[in-house]
Design a protein around this motif. Structure first.
Motif, PDB file in Angstrom:
ATOM      1  N   ALA A  74      32.597-106.128  14.973  1.00 49.41           N
ATOM      2  CA  ALA A  74      33.770-106.948  14.646  1.00 49.41           C
ATOM      3  C   ALA A  74      34.176-107.757  15.870  1.00 49.41           C
ATOM      4  CB  ALA A  74      34.915-106.064  14.182  1.00 49.41           C
ATOM      5  N   ALA A  75      34.570-108.999  15.651  1.00 44.68           N
ATOM      6  CA  ALA A  75      34.845-109.921  16.754  1.00 44.68           C
ATOM      7  C   ALA A  75      36.151-110.680  16.514  1.00 44.68           C
ATOM      8  CB  ALA A  75      33.671-110.887  16.904  1.00 44.68           C
ATOM      9  N   GLY A  76      37.200-109.938  16.202  1.00 39.14           N
ATOM     10  CA  GLY A  76      38.473-110.565  15.892  1.00 39.14           C
ATOM     11  C   GLY A  76      39.237-111.007  17.122  1.00 39.14           C
ATOM     12  N   PRO A  77      40.214-111.897  16.931  1.00 38.72           N
ATOM     13  CA  PRO A  77      41.012-112.415  18.049  1.00 38.72           C
ATOM     14  C   PRO A  77      42.018-111.386  18.548  1.00 38.72           C
ATOM     15  CG  PRO A  77      41.912-113.215  15.989  1.00 38.72           C
ATOM     16  CD  PRO A  77      40.648-112.465  15.642  1.00 38.72           C
ATOM     17  N   GLY A 125      42.514-109.964  11.552  1.00 34.80           N
ATOM     18  CA  GLY A 125      41.993-109.199  10.423  1.00 34.80           C
ATOM     19  C   GLY A 125      40.658-109.711   9.907  1.00 34.80           C
ATOM     20  N   CYS A 126      40.096-110.705  10.580  1.00 36.74           N
ATOM     21  CA  CYS A 126      38.832-111.311  10.125  1.00 36.74           C
ATOM     22  C   CYS A 126      37.688-111.048  11.103  1.00 36.74           C
ATOM     23  CB  CYS A 126      39.014-112.807   9.915  1.00 36.74           C
ATOM     24  SG  CYS A 126      40.130-113.200   8.563  1.00 36.74           S
ATOM     25  N   GLY A 127      37.713-109.910  11.773  1.00 41.04           N
ATOM     26  CA  GLY A 127      36.684-109.587  12.758  1.00 41.04           C
ATOM     27  C   GLY A 127      35.281-109.602  12.201  1.00 41.04           C
ATOM     28  N   ALA A 128      35.096-109.143  10.962  1.00 40.44           N
ATOM     29  CA  ALA A 128      33.756-109.147  10.350  1.00 40.44           C
ATOM     30  C   ALA A 128      33.311-110.573  10.056  1.00 40.44           C
ATOM     31  CB  ALA A 128      33.754-108.314   9.072  1.00 40.44           C
ATOM     32  N   LEU A 129      34.231-111.424   9.592  1.00 36.65           N
ATOM     33  CA  LEU A 129      33.907-112.827   9.348  1.00 36.65           C
ATOM     34  C   LEU A 129      33.461-113.491  10.645  1.00 36.65           C
ATOM     35  CD1 LEU A 129      33.911-115.540   7.769  1.00 36.65           C
ATOM     36  CD2 LEU A 129      36.331-115.725   8.379  1.00 36.65           C
ATOM     37  N   TYR A 130      34.214-113.309  11.722  1.00 36.67           N
ATOM     38  CA  TYR A 130      33.861-113.931  12.998  1.00 36.67           C
ATOM     39  C   TYR A 130      32.541-113.389  13.526  1.00 36.67           C
ATOM     40  CZ  TYR A 130      38.250-116.355  12.944  1.00 36.67           C
ATOM     41  OH  TYR A 130      39.294-117.185  12.590  1.00 36.67           O
ATOM     42  N   SER A 131      32.286-112.126  13.334  1.00 42.29           N
ATOM     43  CA  SER A 131      31.008-111.558  13.754  1.00 42.29           C
ATOM     44  C   SER A 131      29.847-112.269  13.078  1.00 42.29           C
ATOM     45  CB  SER A 131      30.971-110.058  13.452  1.00 42.29           C
ATOM     46  OG  SER A 131      29.745-109.512  13.880  1.00 42.29           O
ATOM     47  N   SER A 132      30.011-112.621  11.811  1.00 42.15           N
ATOM     48  CA  SER A 132      28.936-113.304  11.078  1.00 42.15           C
ATOM     49  C   SER A 132      28.705-114.729  11.586  1.00 42.15           C
ATOM     50  CB  SER A 132      29.231-113.322   9.576  1.00 42.15           C
ATOM     51  OG  SER A 132      30.282-114.224   9.272  1.00 42.15           O
TER      52      SER A 132
END
Length: 172
Positions: A74-77, A125-132
């Motif tokens: 996960a790579a969230g802000p 809350g979008c760590g998985a989205l950013y990881s992609s």
């Protein structure tokens, strides 16, 4: 929708307006509290920085361990305000694109306007989205900081919203 390529050209930054949906492509650095403190101290001492600030952007990210099939977990802000004591100096020395979450101080907003920068907000809350969106990740400097090391990412279509633009407009 605006496509922002990193490293950027000055013309690209001036096109982005507060409220624009921005998709980032290219090289994006990751630096949080300790990286900002070290960059700030290096500038104060007149030392060479481990990265070129001109043309580049910094993402305030809280990485998690690598997951199979992805460059990172996960790579969230993370909260941008923690970088506020250092950001005006980094802007003065060439940084123009900052990506994080949450409000910025009046000093940072004034420096964004003065130095013609941008503050882009990533979605909590979008760590998985950013990881992609991250295709490659590598440590550039300060490896002793572990998850807070200075990283270089290669990103594709990383979604953000422009909160503060180079003309001093701020989305509230």
């Amino acid at each position: 929708m605006v496509r922002l390529n990193l490293p950027y050209s000055e013309d690209e930054l001036l096109r982005v307006k507060a409220g624009d949906e921005v998709f980032i492509y290219g090289t994006l650095y990751v630096g949080r509290d300790q990286v900002h403190k070290r960059l700030y101290e290096a500038i104060a001492k007149g030392e060479k920085l481990p990265i070129e600030l001109n043309g580049n952007g910094i993402y305030y990210m809280g990485p998690s361990p690598k997951v199979d099939g992805f460059a990172l977990g996960a790579a969230g802000p993370t909260t941008s305000a923690r970088m506020d004591p250092f950001s005006p100096t980094l802007l003065k020395h060439g940084l123009r694109v900052m990506v994080g979450k949450g409000p910025r101080s009046s000093e940072v907003l004034a420096a964004i306007k003065e130095y013609k920068g941008l503050y882009l907000q990533a979605f909590g809350g979008c760590g998985a989205l950013y990881s992609s969106c991250i295709k490659k990740s590598e440590v550039v400097s300060y490896p002793e900081l572990g998850p807070e090391a200075l990283l270089r990412l290669e990103v594709e279509a990383m979604p953000c919203v422009c909160i503060a633009d180079s003309n001093g407009n701020v989305l509230s």
